[in-house]
Design a protein around this motif. Structure first.
Motif, PDB file in Angstrom:
ATOM      1  N   GLY A 138       9.880 -13.567  -1.369  1.00  0.00           N
ATOM      2  CA  GLY A 138      10.218 -12.379  -0.586  1.00  0.00           C
ATOM      3  C   GLY A 138       9.930 -11.065  -1.283  1.00  0.00           C
ATOM      4  N   LYS A 139       9.443 -11.132  -2.530  1.00  0.00           N
ATOM      5  CA  LYS A 139       9.163  -9.914  -3.285  1.00  0.00           C
ATOM      6  C   LYS A 139       7.733  -9.913  -3.815  1.00  0.00           C
ATOM      7  N   LEU A 140       7.161  -8.724  -3.956  1.00  0.00           N
ATOM      8  CA  LEU A 140       5.880  -8.559  -4.630  1.00  0.00           C
ATOM      9  C   LEU A 140       6.193  -7.952  -5.993  1.00  0.00           C
ATOM     10  N   THR A 141       6.035  -8.743  -7.033  1.00  0.00           N
ATOM     11  CA  THR A 141       6.355  -8.307  -8.388  1.00  0.00           C
ATOM     12  C   THR A 141       5.117  -7.671  -9.004  1.00  0.00           C
ATOM     13  N   VAL A 142       5.220  -6.378  -9.304  1.00  0.00           N
ATOM     14  CA  VAL A 142       4.069  -5.601  -9.741  1.00  0.00           C
ATOM     15  C   VAL A 142       4.334  -4.953 -11.098  1.00  0.00           C
ATOM     16  N   PRO A 189      -0.089  11.697 -12.970  1.00  0.00           N
ATOM     17  CA  PRO A 189       0.325  11.256 -11.643  1.00  0.00           C
ATOM     18  C   PRO A 189       0.355   9.750 -11.460  1.00  0.00           C
ATOM     19  N   PHE A 190      -0.118   8.990 -12.443  1.00  0.00           N
ATOM     20  CA  PHE A 190      -0.192   7.546 -12.276  1.00  0.00           C
ATOM     21  C   PHE A 190       1.197   6.919 -12.264  1.00  0.00           C
ATOM     22  N   ALA A 191       1.942   7.056 -13.339  1.00  0.00           N
ATOM     23  CA  ALA A 191       3.311   6.527 -13.374  1.00  0.00           C
ATOM     24  C   ALA A 191       4.055   7.123 -14.561  1.00  0.00           C
ATOM     25  N   GLU A 228       0.826   5.217  -8.722  1.00  0.00           N
ATOM     26  CA  GLU A 228       0.652   3.774  -8.808  1.00  0.00           C
ATOM     27  C   GLU A 228       1.828   3.022  -8.184  1.00  0.00           C
ATOM     28  N   PRO A 229       3.082   3.394  -8.483  1.00  0.00           N
ATOM     29  CA  PRO A 229       4.205   2.785  -7.765  1.00  0.00           C
ATOM     30  C   PRO A 229       4.128   3.026  -6.260  1.00  0.00           C
ATOM     31  N   LEU A 237       9.291  -4.580  -2.811  1.00  0.00           N
ATOM     32  CA  LEU A 237       8.593  -4.264  -4.050  1.00  0.00           C
ATOM     33  C   LEU A 237       9.514  -4.413  -5.252  1.00  0.00           C
ATOM     34  N   GLU A 238       9.033  -5.144  -6.238  1.00  0.00           N
ATOM     35  CA  GLU A 238       9.744  -5.292  -7.509  1.00  0.00           C
ATOM     36  C   GLU A 238       8.819  -4.747  -8.601  1.00  0.00           C
ATOM     37  N   LEU A 239       9.095  -3.512  -9.056  1.00  0.00           N
ATOM     38  CA  LEU A 239       8.269  -2.903 -10.096  1.00  0.00           C
ATOM     39  C   LEU A 239       8.796  -3.292 -11.472  1.00  0.00           C
ATOM     40  N   VAL A 240       7.878  -3.690 -12.350  1.00  0.00           N
ATOM     41  CA  VAL A 240       8.252  -4.058 -13.713  1.00  0.00           C
ATOM     42  C   VAL A 240       7.536  -3.122 -14.685  1.00  0.00           C
ATOM     43  N   PRO A 241       8.263  -2.213 -15.339  1.00  0.00           N
ATOM     44  CA  PRO A 241       7.641  -1.320 -16.306  1.00  0.00           C
ATOM     45  C   PRO A 241       7.167  -2.094 -17.532  1.00  0.00           C
TER      46      PRO A 241
END
Length: 309
Positions: free
Chosen positions: A60-64, A72-74, A87-88, A102-106
């Motif tokens: 159920g999540k897109l891990t990015v 401006p990228f992140a 980018e996010p 969305l699951e963002l991983v720094p």
């Protein structure tokens, strides 16, 4: 042959880069809630392209994976833990289109390849240029053109850097392991064959130290992604642009979402981006971060990449 300066990182507690192309720092939305982030409806045509046997890192999540290094990228929001930037935002477009959370991983930029190939992330969205070598391990969905820029101190006598001969005799700062470094080194070799003056290549691990080297006269120019440098120049008014060219010089280079080779996710991502290009939401994301000049007219799965070095 080339002098490589590796300096200790400065202890700059709480400092993060506010370097977005073409706007003032006050214009950047640093709120972790990102209420102005562009959100979209799911795209059934894209969802249908997800292989039935593909297993997301978390159902159920897109891990990015993304690197909160500089806008401006992140970069990190005002809470110092939430990744924000173009980018996010692009990752959010894709996740929404695919009907996923969305699951963002720094991460550190260098960690995305292993993370994608090992299955830790479904994708990486972190200013990744498509190369033929990378295409051996990853599939790509392009979403932005890659532009580089030469920047010099405002008082510099340098007016233009547009060809290899222009860097002869200069001291140029560039990031190690990047496409711009490869281009610069090719330019230097071409100049050497012509008997032109050598170029002193400098490398700095810390942006603050890099800035000091440029402003103190220890370096003549900085070569890097134009988007970040353009905003920093507009914000601080300490540098100016003296030349831009494709990040794949002499070829055209594209930035893309990276997914694991053969996983089958790339076509779905490409379809998602193309739908958002078509309906205008993609343009809104780029405009939000002043990156409209780098827009593509069509996303492509595994477009021609930069040649192997």
């Amino acid at each position: 042959m080339y002098r490589k300066s590796r300096l200790l990182r400065l202890a700059l507690a709480g400092l993060f880069s506010l370097v977005v192309s073409g706007a003032s720092a006050q214009d950047a939305d640093l709120n972790p809630d990102q209420n102005d982030r562009i959100r979209v409806e799911k795209v059934d045509a894209a969802i249908k392209l997800i292989p039935a046997d593909y297993k997301f890192v978390t159902p159920g999540k897109l891990t990015v994976a993304t690197n909160p290094g500089r806008l401006p990228f992140a970069a990190y929001a005002s809470d110092t833990k939430t990744a924000i930037g173009s980018e996010p935002d692009l990752a959010q477009l894709v996740a929404d289109s695919l009907g996923l959370q969305l699951e963002l991983v720094p991460i550190a930029w260098a960690d995305w390849p292993l993370g994608v190939t090992s299955g830790r992330f479904d994708a990486a969205v972190t200013n990744i240029t498509v190369t033929e070598e990378r295409k051996l391990k990853f599939d790509f969905s392009s979403y932005r053109n890659d532009l580089l820029g030469f920047y010099v101190p405002v008082a510099s006598k340098i007016t233009s850097i547009s060809k290899p001969e222009d860097v002869a005799g200069l001291r140029v700062i560039v990031a190690s392991g990047t496409n711009q470094e490869q281009i610069l080194l090719r330019w230097i070799e071409a100049n050497k064959a012509k008997g032109l003056a050598a170029t002193d290549v400098q490398y700095y691990d810390d942006e603050a130290v890099l800035d000091v080297a440029l402003q103190s006269g220890r370096a003549d120019a900085y070569l890097g992604p134009n988007a970040t440098s353009a905003y920093k120049s507009a914000k601080e008014k300490k540098t100016r642009l003296v030349g831009t060219f494709s990040g794949g010089w002499p070829q055209t280079a594209e930035i893309a979402v990276a997914t694991k080779k053969g996983a089958g996710l790339a076509d779905a991502v490409t379809a998602a981006v193309n739908e958002q290009i078509k309906n205008g939401n993609y343009a809104k994301v780029l405009a939000r971060w002043n990156l409209s000049a780098e827009a593509v007219t069509q996303s492509r799965t595994n477009p021609p990449g930069l040649p192997k070095s």
